[in-house]
Design a protein around this motif. Structure first.
Motif, PDB file in Angstrom:
ATOM      1  N   ASP A  78       0.868  -1.181   0.000  1.00 36.73           N
ATOM      2  CA  ASP A  78       0.000   0.000   0.000  1.00 36.73           C
ATOM      3  C   ASP A  78       0.903   1.229   0.000  1.00 36.73           C
ATOM      4  O   ASP A  78       2.121   1.109  -0.170  1.00 36.73           O
ATOM      5  CB  ASP A  78      -0.975  -0.024   1.190  1.00 36.73           C
ATOM      6  CG  ASP A  78      -0.273  -0.068   2.552  1.00 36.73           C
ATOM      7  OD1 ASP A  78       0.962   0.123   2.606  1.00 36.73           O
ATOM      8  OD2 ASP A  78      -0.954  -0.292   3.562  1.00 36.73           O
ATOM      9  N   PHE A 132      -1.834  -8.550  -0.598  1.00 35.81           N
ATOM     10  CA  PHE A 132      -2.761  -7.454  -0.896  1.00 35.81           C
ATOM     11  C   PHE A 132      -2.020  -6.365  -1.656  1.00 35.81           C
ATOM     12  O   PHE A 132      -0.850  -6.113  -1.399  1.00 35.81           O
ATOM     13  CB  PHE A 132      -3.316  -6.855   0.409  1.00 35.81           C
ATOM     14  CG  PHE A 132      -4.110  -5.591   0.200  1.00 35.81           C
ATOM     15  CD1 PHE A 132      -5.452  -5.651  -0.135  1.00 35.81           C
ATOM     16  CD2 PHE A 132      -3.502  -4.347   0.298  1.00 35.81           C
ATOM     17  CE1 PHE A 132      -6.182  -4.481  -0.363  1.00 35.81           C
ATOM     18  CE2 PHE A 132      -4.220  -3.175   0.072  1.00 35.81           C
ATOM     19  CZ  PHE A 132      -5.558  -3.252  -0.253  1.00 35.81           C
ATOM     20  N   MET A 133      -2.705  -5.740  -2.595  1.00 39.23           N
ATOM     21  CA  MET A 133      -2.109  -4.594  -3.283  1.00 39.23           C
ATOM     22  C   MET A 133      -3.192  -3.598  -3.691  1.00 39.23           C
ATOM     23  O   MET A 133      -4.218  -3.995  -4.237  1.00 39.23           O
ATOM     24  CB  MET A 133      -1.354  -5.060  -4.531  1.00 39.23           C
ATOM     25  CG  MET A 133      -0.607  -3.930  -5.232  1.00 39.23           C
ATOM     26  SD  MET A 133       0.040  -4.421  -6.848  1.00 39.23           S
ATOM     27  CE  MET A 133      -1.285  -3.817  -7.906  1.00 39.23           C
ATOM     28  N   ASP A 134      -2.971  -2.320  -3.418  1.00 41.14           N
ATOM     29  CA  ASP A 134      -3.898  -1.305  -3.936  1.00 41.14           C
ATOM     30  C   ASP A 134      -3.180  -0.515  -5.034  1.00 41.14           C
ATOM     31  O   ASP A 134      -2.133  -0.942  -5.524  1.00 41.14           O
ATOM     32  CB  ASP A 134      -4.444  -0.417  -2.799  1.00 41.14           C
ATOM     33  CG  ASP A 134      -3.374   0.452  -2.147  1.00 41.14           C
ATOM     34  OD1 ASP A 134      -2.279   0.573  -2.709  1.00 41.14           O
ATOM     35  OD2 ASP A 134      -3.664   1.009  -1.070  1.00 41.14           O
ATOM     36  N   SER A 135      -3.694   0.640  -5.426  1.00 41.54           N
ATOM     37  CA  SER A 135      -3.119   1.342  -6.579  1.00 41.54           C
ATOM     38  C   SER A 135      -1.690   1.842  -6.325  1.00 41.54           C
ATOM     39  O   SER A 135      -1.004   2.233  -7.268  1.00 41.54           O
ATOM     40  CB  SER A 135      -4.022   2.499  -7.013  1.00 41.54           C
ATOM     41  OG  SER A 135      -3.934   3.559  -6.098  1.00 41.54           O
ATOM     42  N   SER A 136      -1.242   1.791  -5.075  1.00 39.99           N
ATOM     43  CA  SER A 136       0.156   2.150  -4.792  1.00 39.99           C
ATOM     44  C   SER A 136       1.098   1.187  -5.514  1.00 39.99           C
ATOM     45  O   SER A 136       2.199   1.565  -5.908  1.00 39.99           O
ATOM     46  CB  SER A 136       0.445   2.075  -3.293  1.00 39.99           C
ATOM     47  OG  SER A 136      -0.520   2.793  -2.574  1.00 39.99           O
ATOM     48  N   ILE A 173       0.543  -0.048  -8.408  1.00 41.00           N
ATOM     49  CA  ILE A 173       0.583   0.396  -9.805  1.00 41.00           C
ATOM     50  C   ILE A 173       1.680   1.445  -9.970  1.00 41.00           C
ATOM     51  O   ILE A 173       2.491   1.377 -10.889  1.00 41.00           O
ATOM     52  CB  ILE A 173      -0.777   1.029 -10.216  1.00 41.00           C
ATOM     53  CG1 ILE A 173      -1.894   0.000 -10.105  1.00 41.00           C
ATOM     54  CG2 ILE A 173      -0.709   1.633 -11.601  1.00 41.00           C
ATOM     55  CD1 ILE A 173      -1.749  -1.160 -11.007  1.00 41.00           C
ATOM     56  N   VAL A 233      -6.305  -5.141 -10.196  1.00 42.71           N
ATOM     57  CA  VAL A 233      -5.811  -3.772 -10.030  1.00 42.71           C
ATOM     58  C   VAL A 233      -4.863  -3.410 -11.184  1.00 42.71           C
ATOM     59  O   VAL A 233      -4.952  -2.325 -11.752  1.00 42.71           O
ATOM     60  CB  VAL A 233      -5.092  -3.599  -8.668  1.00 42.71           C
ATOM     61  CG1 VAL A 233      -4.614  -2.162  -8.479  1.00 42.71           C
ATOM     62  CG2 VAL A 233      -6.004  -3.987  -7.509  1.00 42.71           C
ATOM     63  N   THR A 244      -9.551  -3.110  -0.970  1.00 38.28           N
ATOM     64  CA  THR A 244      -8.834  -2.261  -1.919  1.00 38.28           C
ATOM     65  C   THR A 244      -9.475  -0.875  -1.986  1.00 38.28           C
ATOM     66  O   THR A 244      -8.774   0.142  -1.928  1.00 38.28           O
ATOM     67  CB  THR A 244      -8.806  -2.924  -3.316  1.00 38.28           C
ATOM     68  OG1 THR A 244      -8.471  -4.298  -3.164  1.00 38.28           O
ATOM     69  CG2 THR A 244      -7.784  -2.268  -4.221  1.00 38.28           C
ATOM     70  N   GLU A 296      -7.792   2.788  -0.829  1.00 40.49           N
ATOM     71  CA  GLU A 296      -7.659   3.962  -1.703  1.00 40.49           C
ATOM     72  C   GLU A 296      -8.216   5.214  -1.029  1.00 40.49           C
ATOM     73  O   GLU A 296      -7.594   6.280  -1.057  1.00 40.49           O
ATOM     74  CB  GLU A 296      -8.405   3.749  -3.029  1.00 40.49           C
ATOM     75  CG  GLU A 296      -7.963   2.536  -3.845  1.00 40.49           C
ATOM     76  CD  GLU A 296      -6.529   2.601  -4.336  1.00 40.49           C
ATOM     77  OE1 GLU A 296      -5.910   3.676  -4.258  1.00 40.49           O
ATOM     78  OE2 GLU A 296      -6.012   1.557  -4.780  1.00 40.49           O
ATOM     79  N   ARG A 301       2.378   8.486  -7.255  1.00 38.81           N
ATOM     80  CA  ARG A 301       1.012   7.974  -7.321  1.00 38.81           C
ATOM     81  C   ARG A 301       0.581   7.832  -8.776  1.00 38.81           C
ATOM     82  O   ARG A 301       0.901   8.670  -9.605  1.00 38.81           O
ATOM     83  CB  ARG A 301       0.037   8.916  -6.590  1.00 38.81           C
ATOM     84  CG  ARG A 301       0.470   9.316  -5.179  1.00 38.81           C
ATOM     85  CD  ARG A 301       0.402   8.206  -4.164  1.00 38.81           C
ATOM     86  NE  ARG A 301      -0.847   7.474  -4.208  1.00 38.81           N
ATOM     87  CZ  ARG A 301      -1.005   6.265  -3.692  1.00 38.81           C
ATOM     88  NH1 ARG A 301      -0.003   5.646  -3.121  1.00 38.81           N
ATOM     89  NH2 ARG A 301      -2.167   5.669  -3.760  1.00 38.81           N
ATOM     90  N   PHE A 337     -14.320  -1.252  -8.172  1.00 37.36           N
ATOM     91  CA  PHE A 337     -14.438  -2.323  -7.174  1.00 37.36           C
ATOM     92  C   PHE A 337     -15.702  -2.218  -6.321  1.00 37.36           C
ATOM     93  O   PHE A 337     -15.963  -3.087  -5.504  1.00 37.36           O
ATOM     94  CB  PHE A 337     -13.196  -2.358  -6.271  1.00 37.36           C
ATOM     95  CG  PHE A 337     -11.965  -2.912  -6.958  1.00 37.36           C
ATOM     96  CD1 PHE A 337     -11.819  -2.848  -8.335  1.00 37.36           C
ATOM     97  CD2 PHE A 337     -10.956  -3.508  -6.231  1.00 37.36           C
ATOM     98  CE1 PHE A 337     -10.696  -3.363  -8.976  1.00 37.36           C
ATOM     99  CE2 PHE A 337      -9.820  -4.033  -6.860  1.00 37.36           C
ATOM    100  CZ  PHE A 337      -9.689  -3.956  -8.240  1.00 37.36           C
TER     101      PHE A 337
END
Lengths: 103, 142
Positions: free
Chosen positions: A21, A53-57, A59, A88, B44, B48, B106, B117
């Protein structure tokens, strides 16, 4: 350790683990960049096998490393991606920039 | 409509709390017996929204993030994430995929992830007062 790096001039592999994250990606980014800036390998492999787990960070992490590798003609490969992480990555079109192998 | 069950959580806008926030929300939603994919989607999206509070709303300070989760009939979950930060000048622009004010780190995909999502997302913001993001997702209980 959220990242372990196997240094090699031809193929350098970064084994990522745990949750990626905004908090953890800062450290991971620094570790990888320090290594590839010095070594300038032909290829960087980001191994997601142990990522839960992975969020847009994540990316930003992949795209930024792609840009850095690209700056000296290197390639990026992504492997061991879970279903959630793939969802994602696809959203960002990373599958168009780098070769992605799923778990 | 009144929620069947609800919870509130207040936490400081420190990046170390991102993991706690998404885990706490997903643990509360677990009572609806969601699938692994539904839980991942919620984690997720929450990650965010909370990250936005930390890196944008309170970019130069540490302040409070307010999370409320309500469970409604037919397994509809509403998650409200609120801050009293700087607010968003142009919500439409902020929500556009790849738009970011922090291009070096970012990807500018936070809202795109939340939108894709969840079933619905509502964003209300007043400059200088703060932002409220509401995420809505129906859990198709097994």
């Amino acid at each position: 350790m959220p990242v372990r790096i196997e240094k090699n001039k031809v193929l350098t592999t970064a084994y990522l683990s745990g949750e990626i994250d905004h908090h953890s990606s800062v450290f991971i980014r620094e570790q990888i960049d320090e290594c590839i800036a010095k070594l300038q390998p032909q290829e960087l492999c980001l191994d997601f096998m142990s990522v839960s787990f992975m969020d847009s960070s994540g990316i930003g992490l992949v795209m930024g490393r792609y840009r850095l590798m690209n700056s000296f003609g290197g390639r990026v490969r992504v492997r061991g991606v879970s279903k959630q992480t793939m969802k994602v990555m696809k959203l960002a079109g990373i599958d168009l920039l780098a070769k992605i192998d799923c778990k | 409509m009144k929620a069947n069950n609800e919870m509130r959580l207040t936490l400081e806008s420190r990046s170390v709390n991102e993991g706690f926030a998404r885990s706490a929300v997903s643990a509360f939603v677990a009572q609806l017996d969601p699938t692994v994919e539904e839980i991942s989607d919620i984690k997720t999206a929450v990650s965010e929204a909370v990250t936005n509070c930390i890196v944008h709303a309170y970019k130069n300070s540490v302040d409070r993030i307010y999370i409320w989760v309500g469970i409604f009939p037919e397994s509809v979950v509403k998650i409200r994430i609120r801050d009293r930060g700087c607010g968003i000048e142009d919500i439409k622009k902020a929500m556009a995929p790849l738009y970011t004010t922090l291009p070096d780190e970012r990807a500018g995909l936070g809202f795109a992830v939340m939108q894709s999502f969840c079933d619905d997302i509502k964003v209300r913001s007043t400059e200088g007062k703060g932002t409220t993001v509401t995420l809505i997702k129906k859990i198709n209980s097994r």
